[in-house]
Design an enzyme around this catalytic site. Structure first.
Site, PDB file in Angstrom:
ATOM      1  N   HIS A  72       0.809  -1.228   0.000  1.00 25.37           N
ATOM      2  CA  HIS A  72       0.000   0.000   0.000  1.00 25.37           C
ATOM      3  C   HIS A  72       0.843   1.279   0.000  1.00 25.37           C
ATOM      4  CE1 HIS A  72      -3.703  -2.176   0.316  1.00 25.37           C
ATOM      5  NE2 HIS A  72      -3.364  -2.751   1.464  1.00 25.37           N
ATOM      6  N   HIS A 154       7.584  -8.125   3.847  1.00 22.99           N
ATOM      7  CA  HIS A 154       6.140  -7.861   3.719  1.00 22.99           C
ATOM      8  C   HIS A 154       5.580  -8.797   2.657  1.00 22.99           C
ATOM      9  CE1 HIS A 154       2.792  -5.159   4.581  1.00 22.99           C
ATOM     10  NE2 HIS A 154       2.447  -5.320   3.318  1.00 22.99           N
TER      11      HIS A 154
HETATM   12 FE   LIG Z   1      -0.828  -4.150   6.035  1.00 20.84          FE
HETATM   13 FE   LIG Z   2       0.356  -5.209   2.991  1.00 24.03          FE
END
Ligand SMILES: [Fe+2]
Ligand SMILES: [Fe+2]
Length: 266
Positions: A72, A154
């Site tokens: 994001h 991530h």
């Molecule tokens: Fe997240």
């Molecule tokens: Fe994420």
């Protein structure tokens, strides 16, 4: 530099609830654990998706040493220039080189240098370049620059995160998974000395669906129609890990901190 250090890493802050909970708990966490470094994943900090310069500044002003992001990273357009200018906010290192921002930094406290690296998985995620080769490149770049290295991996797939732990075992102080927003029960120090957990979890409302208001998430899943998501506020928890280390690139321990909001928190 071989003095003992501790690093507090806080899982994805979701919305204002996650941000406010971190700020509310940070003084107590500092008192109890005396972390030398605080690193926070902020990819969901702005309304559940992305981060703004104002929010990043607020976190850094509160004593956060570095902010990592993820898929994001680019949700808020106003962050693009900030990602290039502010050294201490990272987007995944294995995004395309032409995309805004950078993927690693070094922060220093009392003579100890902590390298922080952000990576994105390649399975079920959009990252322009391979995570494993980029991890090697980042560690190479940090070799003379940092005493400890923390990697935020991530990623969606548990397999990819476990593999990254093994890939970097003995070469990084910690490899910490983020993105799924659900803390996993496998925190440990690997044989080579790298602290590892598949997912740190999130700092946000547990009463939702990984941070989204549960009525909205359920509506989308039940009706199969598009629904505008909003961050959940019900039952906020902070999910973090504390990594302790006394010699360079070697962790002594990793402790999960899964803490409900204090009484009266709103
Ligand atoms: Fe997240
Ligand atoms: Fe994420």
């Amino acid at each position: 530099m071989s003095r003992a250090v501790s690093i507090l890493f806080v899982g994805d802050l979701v919305g204002s609830t996650g941000r406010r909970l971190l700020l509310a708990l940070l003084p107590e966490l500092r008192e109890r654990h005396a972390p030398d470094f605080v690193v926070v994943n902020g990819e969901n900090a702005a309304g559940g998706a992305g981060i703004t310069p104002k929010i990043a500044d607020e976190l850094l002003a509160a004593g956060v040493d570095a902010i990592t992001l993820g898929n994001h990273a680019y949700r808020k357009r106003e962050i693009y220039g900030y990602l290039d200018e502010q050294e201490r906010i990272l987007r995944p290192a294995n995004f395309l080189r032409g995309q805004p921002g950078h993927g690693w930094c070094v922060v220093e406290r009392d003579g100890v240098r902590l390298g922080v690296v952000n990576l994105s998985g390649n399975l079920y995620m959009r990252a322009g370049r391979p995570a494993f080769a980029e991890a090697d490149a980042a560690l190479h770049a940090l070799r003379e620059r940092a005493d400890h290295v923390l990697v935020d991996m991530h990623a969606e797939a548990t397999s990819e995160k476990v593999a990254m732990g093994w890939h970097l075992d003995g070469r990084a102080t910690a490899v910490l998974g983020t993105h799924t927003h659900v803390a996993t029960a496998d925190a440990r120090v690997l044989p080579g000395g790298t602290a590892y957990v598949t997912d740190v979890g999130m700092t946000g409302a547990r009463g939702g669906v990984i941070g989204v208001r549960r009525e909205l998430a359920l509506e989308a899943l039940v009706t199969q129609m598009p629904v505008r998501f909003e961050p959940a506020e019900d039952d906020p928890w902070l999910n973090a890990v504390l990594v302790r280390a006394s010699s360079p690139l070697r962790a002594d321990g990793i402790e999960q901190l899964l803490l409900p909001a204090p009484a009266g928190f709103r």
